[in-house]
Structure formats: structure tokens, C-alpha cells
Design a protein around this motif. Structure first.
Motif, short mmCIF file in Angstrom:
data_model
loop_
_atom_site.label_atom_id
_atom_site.label_comp_id
_atom_site.label_asym_id
_atom_site.label_seq_id
_atom_site.Cartn_x
_atom_site.Cartn_y
_atom_site.Cartn_z
N SER A 46 0.84 -1.18 0.00
CA SER A 46 0.00 0.00 0.00
C SER A 46 0.88 1.24 0.00
O SER A 46 1.92 1.29 0.64
CB SER A 46 -0.89 -0.01 1.24
OG SER A 46 -1.66 1.17 1.29
N ASN A 47 0.45 2.24 -0.71
CA ASN A 47 1.13 3.53 -0.72
C ASN A 47 0.47 4.38 0.36
O ASN A 47 -0.58 4.98 0.14
CB ASN A 47 0.99 4.17 -2.10
CG ASN A 47 1.65 5.53 -2.18
OD1 ASN A 47 1.86 6.19 -1.17
ND2 ASN A 47 1.96 5.95 -3.39
N GLN A 48 1.06 4.40 1.54
CA GLN A 48 0.46 5.08 2.70
C GLN A 48 0.26 6.57 2.45
O GLN A 48 -0.80 7.11 2.78
CB GLN A 48 1.33 4.86 3.95
CG GLN A 48 0.68 5.32 5.23
CD GLN A 48 -0.58 4.55 5.58
OE1 GLN A 48 -0.71 3.38 5.28
NE2 GLN A 48 -1.51 5.23 6.21
N MET A 49 1.23 7.24 1.85
CA MET A 49 1.09 8.68 1.59
C MET A 49 -0.04 8.94 0.60
O MET A 49 -0.82 9.87 0.77
CB MET A 49 2.40 9.28 1.07
CG MET A 49 3.44 9.46 2.15
SD MET A 49 5.03 10.15 1.58
CE MET A 49 4.60 11.29 0.32
N GLY A 50 -0.13 8.11 -0.44
CA GLY A 50 -1.20 8.27 -1.42
C GLY A 50 -2.56 8.02 -0.81
O GLY A 50 -3.52 8.75 -1.08
N LEU A 51 -2.64 7.00 0.03
CA LEU A 51 -3.90 6.68 0.69
C LEU A 51 -4.34 7.84 1.59
O LEU A 51 -5.50 8.25 1.56
CB LEU A 51 -3.74 5.40 1.52
CG LEU A 51 -4.95 4.98 2.34
CD1 LEU A 51 -6.15 4.70 1.45
CD2 LEU A 51 -4.62 3.76 3.18
N GLU A 52 -3.42 8.39 2.36
CA GLU A 52 -3.76 9.51 3.24
C GLU A 52 -4.20 10.73 2.44
O GLU A 52 -5.15 11.43 2.83
CB GLU A 52 -2.57 9.85 4.13
CG GLU A 52 -2.29 8.79 5.18
CD GLU A 52 -0.98 9.00 5.94
OE1 GLU A 52 -0.30 10.02 5.69
OE2 GLU A 52 -0.66 8.13 6.77
N ALA A 53 -3.55 10.99 1.31
CA ALA A 53 -3.91 12.14 0.47
C ALA A 53 -5.31 11.96 -0.11
O ALA A 53 -6.10 12.91 -0.14
CB ALA A 53 -2.89 12.31 -0.66
#
Length: 67
Positions: A46-53
Motif C-alpha cells: 500500500s502507498n500510505q502517503m497516497g492513501l492519506e492524500a
């Protein structure tokens, strides 16, 4: 072919098409008479930064919607 189609759809999250002739239903298939073949999938990263954005953008959009 069935194993490949099923694993592809699980790995790639894409549809696959399985077509089975109607005259094959009564024919014994050797795979079904043995022990199942071990099957496992690697966990998806999972791309954590992308998910949060995306979550933040969705929350902002929902908060700015006029009712």
C-alpha cells in the motif's frame, strides 16, 4: 487454465473470463481427485502517503458539498 485465470484475477484485481463447454460437466477432471494444490498470494503493498492524500481529499470534498 482455471488456476491461472483465478490467480490472475486475484493478483491483478481485473476480470477474467472462464468458458466451460456444457458437455464437460460429467467428465472427471484429474485435479479434483487429488489433494488441492497449495496456493498463496503475496500481500499487496500500500502507498500510505497516497492513501492519506486521497482520504483527506475525499473528506474535504464531502465537507464542501452543498446540501
Amino acid at each position: 487454465m482455471l488456476d491461472t485465470a483465478i490467480s490472475t484475477t486475484l493478483k491483478e484485481s481485473k476480470p477474467v473470463y472462464i468458458s466451460i463447454s456444457c458437455n464437460l460437466a460429467a467428465i472427471p477432471y484429474p485435479t479434483f481427485s487429488r489433494e488441492p494444490v497449495p496456493f498463496s498470494l503475496s500481500p499487496k503493498l500500500s502507498n500510505q502517503m497516497g492513501l492519506e492524500a486521497v482520504v483527506e481529499a475525499a473528506a474535504d470534498f464531502h465537507g464542501n458539498m452543498s446540501v
